[in-house]
Enzyme design. Structure first.
Site, PDB file in Angstrom:
ATOM      1  N   SER A 220       0.093  -3.594  12.055  1.00  0.00           N
ATOM      2  CA  SER A 220       1.106  -3.022  11.191  1.00  0.00           C
ATOM      3  C   SER A 220       2.148  -4.095  10.869  1.00  0.00           C
ATOM      4  O   SER A 220       1.795  -5.177  10.411  1.00  0.00           O
ATOM      5  CB  SER A 220       1.724  -1.779  11.842  1.00  0.00           C
ATOM      6  OG  SER A 220       2.535  -1.078  10.922  1.00  0.00           O
ATOM      7  N   ASP A 461      -6.313   3.797   5.637  1.00  0.00           N
ATOM      8  CA  ASP A 461      -4.956   3.524   6.088  1.00  0.00           C
ATOM      9  C   ASP A 461      -3.992   4.370   5.261  1.00  0.00           C
ATOM     10  O   ASP A 461      -4.017   4.324   4.027  1.00  0.00           O
ATOM     11  CB  ASP A 461      -4.655   2.036   5.907  1.00  0.00           C
ATOM     12  CG  ASP A 461      -3.369   1.595   6.592  1.00  0.00           C
ATOM     13  OD1 ASP A 461      -2.397   2.373   6.594  1.00  0.00           O
ATOM     14  OD2 ASP A 461      -3.336   0.462   7.111  1.00  0.00           O
ATOM     15  N   HIS A 502      -4.247   4.186   9.907  1.00  0.00           N
ATOM     16  CA  HIS A 502      -3.339   3.056  10.127  1.00  0.00           C
ATOM     17  C   HIS A 502      -3.409   2.586  11.577  1.00  0.00           C
ATOM     18  O   HIS A 502      -2.970   3.290  12.493  1.00  0.00           O
ATOM     19  CB  HIS A 502      -1.912   3.467   9.780  1.00  0.00           C
ATOM     20  CG  HIS A 502      -0.917   2.355   9.886  1.00  0.00           C
ATOM     21  ND1 HIS A 502      -0.960   1.246   9.075  1.00  0.00           N
ATOM     22  CD2 HIS A 502       0.142   2.172  10.710  1.00  0.00           C
ATOM     23  CE1 HIS A 502       0.027   0.443   9.385  1.00  0.00           C
ATOM     24  NE2 HIS A 502       0.703   0.969  10.383  1.00  0.00           N
TER      25      HIS A 502
END
Length: 584
Positions: A220, A461, A502
């Site tokens: 991330s 994602d 994600h």
């Protein structure tokens, strides 16, 4: 006809790029002689790291000195004091401290770059910079869990020396640290550029030598930090693992506000955006995608491996059942289809200019992780609205915290989006400068000394578009296609994870060890032609994924393939096992 021509052109380029993955240099696919006239420049094969033991006692490191650095503690952690995924971590030194303490002239707050380092008593000769996620502000335990898929492995357990930081502000200063210009920069790139040389000198003080090999990784925003290391510090790192990298984070965060605005149009309760498409309705969309795309890789297994073919095979306007009257969970309304089509296309301004990237339709959208980002983070006080309103835009607007939901709904993509690139006398560097890797296609420093890079991201994602990362890699392929010292796949590879949300979760085989693959590539020349990924089934160290289909084996595995290759079933053998798939 135009679609067919585009498909043929793409297939031609794909075939050529597949050949490029095994060559030292490639042409442009039109003239194969372009690379042959160049003189080959040799890139060194880096040697393996050599381990050693700690010299002296942990407490000796309280006397370590470095510019604008204070060590607050140094203590021995006995074996088993720290556990990760049930594994005992070996004995190591825990060092805590901070750098560059100052008082802000803007908000009067005291800022510093807080850190912890964990140094194994029995060290493998490697250093890892652990990039952490979100808006930072917390010194996450420096175990070196830097990849997607949960704690399948961690660098500290493998003998790395690891550093973790708060990126220049503490939790109580989140998100209002965005009022301080230097805190913004430290969050963007200042912390990693200051911590890296200090950490290496601390390692030298502890072991009597600098690290033989240095790695940077994270997922991330941590993946964005890794991208910063690859560009700003390419000569100081040998291996980069950028997992789910939000390297265009300001754009992605603004795209989330666009998502919120679109979802609001069809939500039955604007205070609950999950009513825009409910879970049953998301399952309808997911099934429509599977109906058109699941078998394109040779087997119907609940995964869409062939992302590019699915772009052609699936049409949301054509393939999703439309409700004849009221919504009942078995269909989507025309308005819902329009909203979802807009979200997957990406945000635009009033002139139709694309402001971020597209996203591929993937059945992983039924994952709770995907839903959380779309329905909650897009309007919440901890994620995208505050990042845009306080940390990224100029001037910052702290009052938006009073109603982050309305801030998201009212964000104007003609006038407000420009604030992400704005500067003034106080904020002399824009978010598009301090958050985004400079010259993001220039990996020369990393490449020329033998460094390697692995980028991994899920195709479902919910916040950072995998197409954005893919677009970056496509440009990287072009930039280095005629490079005399090797084309892009010779030092940088991109892996898509079908169905993964994600960083983890979704309908995916989301458990894999990309760090070991990176080390083997950097130090032993073993290029990662595939990375084996497993389902998060029963007994998995990363915790069971209860959202996986019940007909999946708990021990399902798949090969993750370097883009543009995809995993295709060989036509025989157990389709639950990676060994019966090939990257083609």
């Amino acid at each position: 006809m135009q679609t067919i021509l585009k498909q043929k052109k793409w297939l031609k380029q794909l075939s050529y790029l597949m050949l490029c993955t095994t060559l030292a240099a490639c042409g442009d696919g039109e003239n194969d002689n372009t690379a042959t006239s160049q003189t080959t420049v040799s890139v060194p094969q880096l040697t393996p790291a050599v381990g050693t033991n700690l010299k002296g006692a942990c407490t000796d490191l309280t006397r370590f000195q470095y510019e604008q650095t204070t060590i607050t503690s140094a203590s021995l952690q006995a074996a088993g004091t720290l556990k990760v995924a049930g594994q005992d971590i070996a004995a190591h030194c825990l060092i805590t401290g901070y750098m560059h303490q100052r008082v802000s002239p803007v908000d009067g707050q005291t800022y510093q770059i807080g850190f912890e380092m964990r140094l194994p008593i029995d060290w493998n000769g490697r250093f890892l910079y652990q990039g952490n996620g979100g808006t930072d502000g917390n010194i996450v335990t420096a175990t070196g869990q830097v990849g997607s898929g949960g704690p399948l492995t961690n660098a500290l357990h493998d003998g790395f020396a690891v550093i973790s930081s708060d990126a220049g502000h503490n939790a109580t200063q989140n998100p209002l640290f965005g009022l301080d210009p230097q805190a913004r920069i430290d969050y963007g790139y200042g912390a990693i550029t200051k911590l890296t040389p200090m950490a290496k000198h601390l390692i030298q003080a502890a072991y009597g030598k600098l690290p033989d090999r240095s790695y940077a990784g994270g997922t991330s925003n941590g993946g964005r930090h890794a991208m910063m290391a690859a560009t700003r510090l390419g000569d100081q790192y040998d291996g980069i693992l950028a997992s789910t990298p939000g390297f265009h984070l300001p754009r992605a965060a603004a795209a989330q506000l666009y998502t919120a605005q679109q979802l609001r149009r069809v939500a039955t309760d604007e205070n609950d955006l999950s009513t825009a498409p409910t879970l049953p309705e998301r399952k309808v969309l997911a099934q429509a995608i599977l109906d058109q795309c699941d078998g394109l890789d040779g087997v119907a297994d609940g995964l869409v491996q062939d992302v590019e073919a699915c772009r052609i095979a699936f049409d949301i306007q054509r393939d999703v059942p439309i409700c004849a009257s009221t919504r009942d969970g078995s269909c989507l309304s025309s308005a819902q289809i329009d909203v979802l089509a807009n979200i997957y296309r990406g945000p635009v301004n009033s002139t139709g200019e694309a402001l971020y990237a597209t996203q591929p339709f993937d059945p992983g959208l039924i994952g709770s992780n995907w839903a959380s980002w779309k329905f909650e983070s897009s309007v919440g006080t901890a994620r995208d609205p505050v990042a845009v309103g306080i940390i990224f835009q100029v001037p910052p607007n702290p009052d938006m915290m009073l109603n982050s939901r309305q801030f998201a709904f009212n964000f104007n993509f003609d006038t407000d989006y420009a604030k992400l690139s704005a500067t003034n006398e106080t904020y002399t560097e824009s978010a598009m400068s301090f958050m985004i890797p400079p010259d993001e296609l220039n990996l020369d420093k990393l490449h020329e000394h033998g460094g390697k890079m692995i980028v991994v991201q899920g195709t479902a994602d919910g916040v950072f578009s995998v197409d954005d990362t893919q677009n970056w890699y496509d440009k990287l392929l072009q930039k280095y296609q005629n490079n005399a010292s090797g084309n892009a796949p010779s030092f940088a590879r991109f892996f898509r994870v079908p169905g993964m949300n994600h960083s983890r979760g979704g309908i995916a085989t989301d458990q894999f060890d990309a760090l070991t693959a990176l080390v083997n590539w950097v130090e032993y020349g073993q290029a990662p032609d595939q990375i084996i990924a497993a389902a998060r089934g029963e007994g998995n160290a990363g915790g069971q994924n209860t959202e996986l289909p019940t007909d999946w084996s708990a021990t399902r595995t798949r090969p993750l393939c370097p883009y543009p290759l995809i995993a295709r079933y060989n036509g025989q053998g157990d389709s639950e096992l990676a060994e019966n798939f090939s990257c083609k």
